[in-house]
Design a protein around this motif. Structure first.
Motif, PDB file in Angstrom:
ATOM      1  N   UNK A   1       0.898  -1.363   0.047  1.00 16.86           N
ATOM      2  CA  UNK A   1       0.046   0.040  -0.020  1.00 16.86           C
ATOM      3  C   UNK A   1       0.879   1.295   0.131  1.00 16.86           C
ATOM      4  N   UNK A   2       1.912   1.168   0.773  1.00 18.41           N
ATOM      5  CA  UNK A   2       2.737   2.177   0.911  1.00 18.41           C
ATOM      6  C   UNK A   2       3.547   2.702  -0.734  1.00 18.41           C
ATOM      7  N   UNK A   3       3.954   1.528  -1.272  1.00 23.64           N
ATOM      8  CA  UNK A   3       4.295   1.707  -2.664  1.00 23.64           C
ATOM      9  C   UNK A   3       3.588   2.207  -3.467  1.00 23.64           C
ATOM     10  N   UNK A   4       2.291   1.674  -3.681  1.00 25.40           N
ATOM     11  CA  UNK A   4       1.227   2.168  -4.485  1.00 25.40           C
ATOM     12  C   UNK A   4       0.890   3.565  -4.309  1.00 25.40           C
ATOM     13  N   UNK A   5       1.089   4.058  -3.179  1.00 25.36           N
ATOM     14  CA  UNK A   5       0.632   5.493  -2.617  1.00 25.36           C
ATOM     15  C   UNK A   5       1.730   6.379  -3.385  1.00 25.36           C
ATOM     16  N   UNK A   6       3.254   5.827  -3.268  1.00 27.40           N
ATOM     17  CA  UNK A   6       4.167   6.648  -3.623  1.00 27.40           C
ATOM     18  C   UNK A   6       3.936   6.786  -5.187  1.00 27.40           C
ATOM     19  N   UNK A   7       3.639   5.465  -5.866  1.00 25.15           N
ATOM     20  CA  UNK A   7       3.417   5.554  -7.430  1.00 25.15           C
ATOM     21  C   UNK A   7       2.241   6.227  -7.871  1.00 25.15           C
ATOM     22  N   UNK A   8       1.144   6.763  -6.935  1.00 29.18           N
ATOM     23  CA  UNK A   8       0.043   7.504  -7.441  1.00 29.18           C
ATOM     24  C   UNK A   8      -1.001   6.613  -7.753  1.00 29.18           C
ATOM     25  N   UNK A   9      -1.069   5.219  -7.481  1.00 30.46           N
ATOM     26  CA  UNK A   9      -1.910   4.257  -7.604  1.00 30.46           C
ATOM     27  C   UNK A   9      -3.261   4.421  -6.389  1.00 30.46           C
ATOM     28  N   UNK A  10      -2.762   5.034  -5.365  1.00 32.31           N
ATOM     29  CA  UNK A  10      -3.585   5.284  -4.193  1.00 32.31           C
ATOM     30  C   UNK A  10      -3.310   6.792  -3.513  1.00 32.31           C
ATOM     31  N   UNK A  11      -4.138   7.308  -2.800  1.00 29.95           N
ATOM     32  CA  UNK A  11      -3.793   8.670  -2.427  1.00 29.95           C
ATOM     33  C   UNK A  11      -4.039   8.886  -0.907  1.00 29.95           C
ATOM     34  N   UNK A  12      -2.955   9.461  -0.509  1.00 27.45           N
ATOM     35  CA  UNK A  12      -3.123   9.727   1.166  1.00 27.45           C
ATOM     36  C   UNK A  12      -3.913  10.825   1.314  1.00 27.45           C
TER      37      UNK A  12
ATOM     38  N   UNK B   1       6.519   7.752 -14.325  1.00 22.86           N
ATOM     39  CA  UNK B   1       7.512   7.042 -15.071  1.00 22.86           C
ATOM     40  C   UNK B   1       8.434   8.003 -15.793  1.00 22.86           C
ATOM     41  N   UNK B   2       7.610   8.932 -16.446  1.00 18.71           N
ATOM     42  CA  UNK B   2       8.510  10.156 -16.801  1.00 18.71           C
ATOM     43  C   UNK B   2       9.394  10.963 -16.042  1.00 18.71           C
ATOM     44  N   UNK B   3       8.902  11.073 -14.771  1.00 18.01           N
ATOM     45  CA  UNK B   3       9.767  11.520 -13.681  1.00 18.01           C
ATOM     46  C   UNK B   3      10.847  10.994 -13.429  1.00 18.01           C
ATOM     47  N   UNK B   4      10.915   9.531 -13.605  1.00 22.55           N
ATOM     48  CA  UNK B   4      12.002   8.636 -13.085  1.00 22.55           C
ATOM     49  C   UNK B   4      11.651   7.733 -12.051  1.00 22.55           C
ATOM     50  N   UNK B   5      10.676   7.415 -11.909  1.00 21.51           N
ATOM     51  CA  UNK B   5       9.982   6.372 -10.828  1.00 21.51           C
ATOM     52  C   UNK B   5       9.367   5.395 -11.362  1.00 21.51           C
ATOM     53  N   UNK B   6      10.106   4.283 -11.115  1.00 23.05           N
ATOM     54  CA  UNK B   6       9.526   3.017 -11.664  1.00 23.05           C
ATOM     55  C   UNK B   6       9.155   1.939 -10.691  1.00 23.05           C
ATOM     56  N   UNK B   7       8.057   1.253 -10.792  1.00 24.26           N
ATOM     57  CA  UNK B   7       7.547   0.278  -9.970  1.00 24.26           C
ATOM     58  C   UNK B   7       7.546  -0.997 -10.595  1.00 24.26           C
ATOM     59  N   UNK B   8       8.042  -1.831 -10.036  1.00 24.67           N
ATOM     60  CA  UNK B   8       7.968  -3.466 -10.305  1.00 24.67           C
ATOM     61  C   UNK B   8       7.002  -4.118  -9.407  1.00 24.67           C
ATOM     62  N   UNK B   9       5.697  -4.250  -9.974  1.00 24.26           N
ATOM     63  CA  UNK B   9       4.612  -4.611  -9.083  1.00 24.26           C
ATOM     64  C   UNK B   9       4.470  -6.187  -8.669  1.00 24.26           C
ATOM     65  N   UNK B  10       3.983  -6.092  -7.550  1.00 24.26           N
ATOM     66  CA  UNK B  10       3.848  -7.551  -6.935  1.00 24.26           C
ATOM     67  C   UNK B  10       3.068  -8.281  -8.047  1.00 24.26           C
TER      68      UNK B  10
ATOM     69  N   UNK C   1      11.948  -4.548 -17.739  1.00 22.93           N
ATOM     70  CA  UNK C   1      10.979  -3.628 -18.400  1.00 22.93           C
ATOM     71  C   UNK C   1      11.131  -2.040 -17.560  1.00 22.93           C
ATOM     72  N   UNK C   2      11.243  -2.128 -16.219  1.00 22.53           N
ATOM     73  CA  UNK C   2      11.100  -0.967 -15.328  1.00 22.53           C
ATOM     74  C   UNK C   2      12.603  -0.344 -15.757  1.00 22.53           C
ATOM     75  N   UNK C   3      13.774  -0.984 -16.026  1.00 19.70           N
ATOM     76  CA  UNK C   3      14.913  -0.396 -16.210  1.00 19.70           C
ATOM     77  C   UNK C   3      15.070   0.292 -17.476  1.00 19.70           C
ATOM     78  N   UNK C   4      14.315  -0.369 -18.552  1.00 18.20           N
ATOM     79  CA  UNK C   4      14.114   0.330 -19.736  1.00 18.20           C
ATOM     80  C   UNK C   4      13.717   2.060 -19.659  1.00 18.20           C
ATOM     81  N   UNK C   5      13.169   2.227 -18.537  1.00 13.82           N
ATOM     82  CA  UNK C   5      12.677   3.778 -18.072  1.00 13.82           C
ATOM     83  C   UNK C   5      13.792   4.555 -17.791  1.00 13.82           C
ATOM     84  N   UNK C   6      14.725   4.117 -17.507  1.00 18.18           N
ATOM     85  CA  UNK C   6      16.082   4.701 -16.926  1.00 18.18           C
ATOM     86  C   UNK C   6      15.649   5.491 -15.614  1.00 18.18           C
ATOM     87  N   UNK C   7      15.110   4.474 -14.577  1.00 17.39           N
ATOM     88  CA  UNK C   7      14.430   5.149 -13.388  1.00 17.39           C
ATOM     89  C   UNK C   7      15.704   5.768 -12.509  1.00 17.39           C
TER      90      UNK C   7
END
Length: 236
Positions: free
Chosen positions: A45-56, A77-86, A149-155
């Motif tokens: 839940x913490x990771x999903x909040x950081x990545x914008x999928x959930x809101x605090x 992703x454009x800003x440089x944040x990549x999540x490899x999801x569960x 796949x996540x590394x391809x975005x140069x996170x």
């Protein structure tokens, strides 16, 4: 070292359930930071909040000094944040190479060939299977593909959610070896992991979550040697 990520007093709810309770932590450039805890502690839940999928409801999340509270997930992703999801969530009907190319959608086309080579160097197994449909890969290979796949975005920050889940012990070792190699090559990593022993053994710092709250923090080595952590999470 500069602060890549700062999470400050976030509170997240699922309906009336208070899932994350005043969580604050930071990740510095070049670190591996891990969040450990039992299933349901609030790690994903913490990771999903950081990545914008959930809101605090309260507090803030800053990435590279910018408040990202209202940034939509695809812009992260454009800003440089990549999540490899569960659960990996690769595109099962697409080939390995097509999956990797999807990860590069924010990057100039001119650099994709070099980025593919970089991923294949890290994950030789993927190169062997580059034309194979992702749905036919083993669980370990799918995890490698999700990371590639996540590394391809140069996170600038790579977030990994339970990368060892469901994998055989020998594959868990391989995945953690790859995480260590990424770190050595300069990646900043936020790792969520139920395998506390493996996570703490490679982490610079760790935070322990229990029922949505951070209850302990320390270096990876400090937490590994803590009697309370050993008893609760390491079977010691």
């Amino acid at each position: 070292m500069s602060t890549i990520l700062k999470v400050d007093d976030i509170n997240v709810y699922y309906g009336s359930i208070h899932a994350i309770k005043g969580v604050s932590f930071s990740v510095e450039e070049g670190e591996i930071v891990t969040l450990i805890g039992a299933n349901g502690a609030g790690k994903s839940t913490t990771l999903n909040t950081i990545s914008g999928l959930l809101h605090s409801r309260t507090g803030s999340v800053s990435f590279l000094g910018e408040n990202i509270h209202k940034v939509p997930p695809h812009k992260m992703v454009e800003k440089g944040l990549a999540l490899v999801p569960e659960g990996r969530r690769v595109f099962l009907q697409m080939t390995v190479q097509e999956n990797l190319e999807m990860g590069a959608y924010t990057q100039p086309k001119s650099g994709i060939a070099a980025d593919l080579e970089m991923v294949f160097e890290l994950f030789p197994r993927l190169e062997e299977r580059r034309r194979q449909v992702a749905g036919t890969l083993s669980g370990g290979e799918q995890q490698m593909l999700a990371m590639g796949r996540a590394l391809m975005s140069h996170p600038k920050l790579l977030m990994l959610d339970e990368p060892s889940m469901g994998l055989a012990p020998i594959l868990v070792e391989q995945i953690f070896e790859i995480i260590k190699n990424l770190h050595k090559a300069g990646s900043t990593i936020l790792l969520v992991e139920q395998n506390a022993q493996a996570a703490l053994s490679i982490a610079d710092r760790g935070y322990v979550l229990e029922t949505g709250k951070i209850v302990t923090t320390g270096t990876g080595a400090e937490l590994l040697s803590s009697p309370a952590i050993k008893k609760a999470y390491l079977g010691g």
